[in-house]
Write an enzyme that holds these catalytic residues in place. Structure first.
Site, short mmCIF file in Angstrom:
data_model
loop_
_atom_site.label_atom_id
_atom_site.label_comp_id
_atom_site.label_asym_id
_atom_site.label_seq_id
_atom_site.Cartn_x
_atom_site.Cartn_y
_atom_site.Cartn_z
N PHE A 69 0.99 -1.16 -0.06
CA PHE A 69 0.04 -0.02 0.07
C PHE A 69 0.94 1.30 -0.08
O PHE A 69 2.06 1.22 0.15
CB PHE A 69 -0.78 0.10 1.19
N GLN A 105 -8.13 14.93 2.84
CA GLN A 105 -7.37 14.23 2.00
C GLN A 105 -8.04 14.06 0.31
O GLN A 105 -9.37 13.62 0.50
CB GLN A 105 -7.32 12.90 2.42
N HIS A 148 -11.85 12.85 -0.06
CA HIS A 148 -12.04 11.18 0.41
C HIS A 148 -12.17 10.95 1.98
O HIS A 148 -12.92 10.29 2.50
CB HIS A 148 -10.84 10.60 -0.10
N LEU A 166 -14.75 5.84 -5.71
CA LEU A 166 -13.19 5.56 -5.28
C LEU A 166 -12.90 4.43 -6.05
O LEU A 166 -13.57 3.20 -6.20
CB LEU A 166 -13.06 5.32 -3.86
N ARG A 204 -2.94 11.14 5.74
CA ARG A 204 -3.35 9.82 6.28
C ARG A 204 -2.85 8.74 5.17
O ARG A 204 -3.10 8.85 3.92
CB ARG A 204 -4.85 9.40 6.40
N HIS A 230 -7.91 11.75 -2.37
CA HIS A 230 -7.62 10.46 -2.92
C HIS A 230 -7.22 10.57 -4.32
O HIS A 230 -7.62 10.96 -5.10
CB HIS A 230 -8.62 9.31 -2.69
N ARG A 249 -0.77 9.61 -0.55
CA ARG A 249 -1.64 10.01 -1.25
C ARG A 249 -1.59 11.35 -1.76
O ARG A 249 -1.82 12.02 -2.66
CB ARG A 249 -2.92 9.81 -0.44
#
Lengths: 567, 389
Positions: free
Chosen positions: A116, A232, A343, A244, A378, A234, A278
């Site tokens: 990730f 945030q 997001h 998403l 995040r 995304h 991100r």
């Protein structure tokens, strides 16, 4: 129900944080009530796709997870809280596994991981690309199992938090959507777990229910908000509707390409490429688009055909469906057009690591809260972890109060006050010229997405703030149609609009305040990070109906000193 | 931008408003969903239209409704796709659904969309049904939590990769109620546990970590409204927006109950199913006259005799109407063709019973676009590797 419902712990919101808090509190023997404006499995945690981070592999360490989280936060995260979260993560994964979550297995039958963004090891545990759904449904199984200790109030909307004369939060007033009945809930402690505020933006990846209720309710009670400027975007959302596409796609090997077919992340993050954090990837995409290297519809391409088709069908099945249903694209055969989209809100109601807000008796956990473990940005797959770890801790701590204090007794007549407010909303003038709730909300969302997005500057933020002030004037007159008592969604939408405007103002005021670029806040007029002046949290608190107050709190640094951030 | 005639089935029992159709014209962009259309109406014209919704991406399961007679999610059903379906005359076409002329014109133009609440559940208001009274009650019926095998390991349970992927198919259920809506068995027997709850049951029975596989299956097999109450109409498979295929999970539960645990249910479902399979294997086509006695252990079996006697009126009626003749009943001319026998051999030879789970066995090689009802679905009988090449 004839008696006023009274619980040691009242939880508002039944997503992952709320359900985890409920199970933890009930586990200590406390009586628990959990209230949610939707059925618990409809909570927006259900949409979390990619996975949940934990340093559980023997060759991984919690310190590495913590460092990645801190670096991801652009050093705005509080390191003591991050340490707590990352140390507790492995045990939480095993707790979930034992409770029944169907985590992906590797070919030896052990838990398997995927890569990730922003992580130095593959430490994301997952269930295909429905991880949030799988965990949420398993927690709900546990709620059903423990129904004797846990009263569920499904489809009850919280209208007010209650405060006694000493300023302590002593429960809430809630409306049963089923029949419109209002009820006073007494509670020794109350935990807000009702999610973020994505609907303040349009488009957003967040569901229609994500309207900042808890953030606004706590703010109105006098609680302090923190890191509200950190919103945030995304990197991979569908162009039209903001849906998403999970970061899991890039974790599995998908590439980002501009309209010229260049793998542009090579220029922005030569080491991590698509798996940079991100904020970095979203800024890179937006730069490509702004500088004319995107597609004419303001997008770049996500090429999932790089992932073997069999693997996509097994592990990214949900986005195969999303591509087909919402974009008409077979992602296993062709790239899909995406762009950054709102997001997540890193900010929220300021809490300590036990979930305590600045209001006695009031706790917060999950996206509604700001501990702060995410700081300026995040990491993907850290939000599920945040909800569970701090949900559990808030539940346990709130329950520990039960023996120390008596049950508050707010008179049931307190509901009449709310009753009058709702009656006034229903009785609003429907004169032509008065705009509707949906129209005001649409203007707010568009303004936020234009001015308070990936790139920001003083002028744009000022424009957005003026828009919000104007909409706040207009909001009390927003017309609604429904005068019924059964599922009157119009009344709820009118109340939510007020919440969204409060949250939007807090975001904009904090963004105006922070005159530097850090994490998700990129000020084109202050393009550098400035640790000397701004390595601190921006706190927001209510100031009547005027522009909110701004103050600061320090960032806790334990062992990781701020460094230059590159991926 | 195309425009559509959107008819919404509205009601408000609490205020004495009976069910009626309300027609609106909506104009929306290409690829807009039925939910987009309803939200547009709610936002711009009438906020009192009741519908549960949140995620708008087919994952929260809130917006289950019937669209032109077929259950599904409003958010992932496109207007053009919905309009291409023929409205269901039987259910949606009441006398109040507009004049026949209007309706005909809309159908011809392909722009009529009728939205009504899910079936088999009481309506609370407009498109909102009482999920708790039906759907969730049935979910609670099946002991819907893991009864983990003891001892609980210090770390994770060790589980085969494919086994976990397998149960993930039923884990993918979003509890939207679409399958419950159109379950024919539940329409006849409201006590039937139903497709969603049985799919949920498979999520535990198929989970190697669960210690109560036999107890769960015994319980569901012995419930007269349980495992064998399903009549394989496949409506749930068509209805499910997430590919959970509840009927497949039901069949797998039955096979595990019968073959692995030799649970013979008092409803005779297990024997009936086996008699059916043997019958087809032998005859290729169903030989009705053998099916009933075979289901009870053969014509001379003590269990079969009362059943045969109680079936006599049906048999006589069938004879009178010419549906069976004595000759056909006694001697069945069919023998199963080689192709049918081969099918049995191929499926029977598989080591794992994963053939019904597309998550494991399947590369679904269907064209990845929304299916249309007005064209036949191509059948892929070749193995996936060939299809993929």
């Amino acid at each position: 129900m004839s008696a006023v419902p009274s619980h040691d712990v009242l939880i508002i919101g039944a997503g992952l944080a709320g359900q985890r808090a409920a199970l933890a509190a009930a586990g200590t023997g406390a009586t628990v009530g959990i209230v949610s404006k939707v059925h618990p499995v409809r909570s927006h945690s259900v949409a979390a796709a990619g996975g949940i981070n934990a340093a559980l592999n023997p060759d991984d360490t919690w310190e590495s997870h913590a460092y990645d989280t801190i670096k991801g936060s652009d050093y705005l995260g509080d390191q003591d809280a991050i340490e707590i979260m990352c140390r507790a993560a492995p045990e939480e994964i095993l707790w979930l596994e034992h409770a029944g979550v169907t985590f992906h297995r590797d070919h030896t039958g052990h838990l398997g991981t995927r890569a990730f963004g922003g992580a130095s090891a593959a430490r994301t545990y997952y269930v295909a690309d429905i991880t949030g759904q799988a965990i949420l449904h398993v927690l709900y199984e546990q709620l059903m199992k423990h129904h004797e200790q846990l009263a569920r109030y499904e489809e009850w909307f919280t209208t007010d938090l209650l405060q006694d004369d000493e300023g302590r939060c002593v429960g809430a007033v809630c409306r049963n959507l089923r029949d419109g009945r209002l009820e006073v809930f007494n509670a020794k402690s109350t935990i807000l777990a009702c999610g973020g505020a994505g609907q303040v933006y349009e488009p957003t990846t967040n569901g229609l229910i994500v309207t900042g209720d808890g953030i606004a309710q706590a703010y109105r009670l006098g609680a302090r908000l923190m890191d509200m400027e950190m919103v945030q975007y995304h990197p991979t959302c569908l162009a039209g509707n903001g849906i998403l596409i999970t970061e899991g796609a890039r974790g599995e090997g998908a590439w980002l390409l501009n309209a010229k077919g260049e793998r542009f992340m090579e220029r922005y993050a030569p080491n991590k490429l698509e798996l940079a954090s991100r904020d970095v990837v979203s800024r890179a995409e937006q730069t490509e688009i702004n500088e004319g290297r995107g597609f004419p519809d303001g997008t770049v391409a996500l090429d999932i055909t790089k992932v073997p088709r069999q693997r996509t069908l097994e592990a990214l099945r949900e986005i195969v469906n999303i591509g087909r249903d919402f974009a008409g694209v077979d992602i296993t055969r062709e790239p899909i057009r995406i762009r950054p989209g709102q997001h997540y809100v890193m900010g929220g109601v300021k809490t300590d690591a036990d979930g305590r807000t600045t209001i006695p008796g009031l706790y917060a956990a999950g996206e509604v809260a700001c501990v702060s473990v995410h700081g300026g940005n995040r990491l993907g797959a850290n939000s599920l972890l945040d909800t569970l770890i701090f949900g559990r801790r808030a539940g346990e701590h709130a329950a520990s109060l039960q023996r120390q204090i008596p049950m508050p007794k707010t008179p049931a007549a307190r509901a009449l006050e709310t009753e009058r407010r709702i009656a006034a909303i229903i009785a609003r003038d429907k004169r032509p010229g008065y705009r509707r709730v949906a129209q005001i909300k649409a203007e707010l969302g568009a303004s936020m997405n234009e001015h308070v997005a990936v790139f920001r500057d003083a002028a744009g933020l000022q424009t957005a703030h003026e828009t919000i002030r104007r909409l706040k004037q207009e909001e009390p007159r927003a017309a609604i149609d429904d005068s019924g008592s059964v599922f009157n969604q119009d009344v709820i939408a009118a109340i939510e609009l007020g919440y969204m405007l409060d949250v939007a103002e807090a975001i904009v005021v904090a963004a105006k305040e922070r005159k530097e670029s850090r994490g998700a806040q990129f000020r084109t007029d202050f393009p550098k990070r400035n640790d000397e002046d701004w390595l601190k949290h921006v706190d927001i608190s209510r100031n009547g109906d005027a522009t909110p107050n701004v103050s600061y709190s320090p960032v806790t640094i334990t062992r990781w000193q701020p460094q230059e951030r590159t991926y | 931008m195309p425009d559509y005639t959107l008819k919404i089935r509205r009601s408000d029992p609490a205020r004495g408003v009976a069910a009626h159709w309300e027609a609106h014209t909506v104009t929306l962009r290409e690829r807009a969903s039925v939910l987009d259309a309803i939200l547009e109406l709610k936002g711009e014209r009438d906020g009192s239209i009741g519908i549960r919704c949140s995620c708008q991406q087919g994952i929260c399961g809130s917006c289950g409704v019937r669209i032109n007679g077929r259950p599904g999610l409003a958010c992932n059903t496109h207007l053009e796709e919905a309009a291409a379906r023929r409205p269901a005359w039987g259910t949606a076409g009441g006398t109040d659904a507009g004049t026949p002329d209007d309706r005909d014109r809309s159908i011809v133009n392909g722009n009529l969309i009728e939205v009504e609440p899910l079936g088999n559940m009481p309506v609370i208001r407009d498109l909102i049904v009482d999920m708790d009274a039906v759907h969730w009650k049935k979910i609670r019926r099946i002991t819907p939590w893991l009864l983990g095998a003891e001892p609980v390991p210090e770390r994770e349970y060790i589980v085969a990769h494919d086994a976990m992927v397998d149960v993930t198919q039923s884990m993918a259920c979003i509890q939207c109620g679409a399958c419950v809506s159109d379950c024919l068995s539940m329409e006849v027997d409201p006590e039937f546990v139903g497709p969603a709850a049985l799919a949920k049951a498979y999520r535990f029975v198929g989970d190697p970590r669960d210690a109560a596989q036999r107890e769960r299956l015994h319980d569901l097999s012995h419930d007269p409204h349980g495992l064998y109450d399903c009549t394989h109409c496949f409506n749930c498979m068509d209805a499910c927006p997430k590919g959970v295929a509840p009927v497949s999970q039901i069949m797998r539960l039955r096979r595990i109950a019968g073959s692995d645990h030799t649970i013979v249910d008092p409803n005779n479902g297990y024997r009936h199913e086996h008699a059916f399979v043997r019958n087809i294997r032998r005859n290729g086509l169903l030989h009705e006259a053998d099916l009933l006695p075979d289901s009870y252990g053969g014509k001379l079996h003590p269990r079969a005799i009362p059943e045969l006697i109680s079936s006599l009126p049906t048999v006589l009626t069938a004879l009178l109407r010419g549906k069976v003749t004595p000759a056909k009943a006694l001697g069945h001319p069919h023998k199963a063709p080689a192709a049918v026998r081969r099918l049995f051999d191929v499926i029977g030879a598989r080591e794992q019973r994963i053939e019904l789970n597309l998550y494991v066995a399947g590369i679904e090689d269907e064209p990845l676009r929304a299916p249309r009802t007005d064209e036949p679905t191509p059948l892929h009988l070749h193995p996936p590797e060939e299809a993929d090449a």
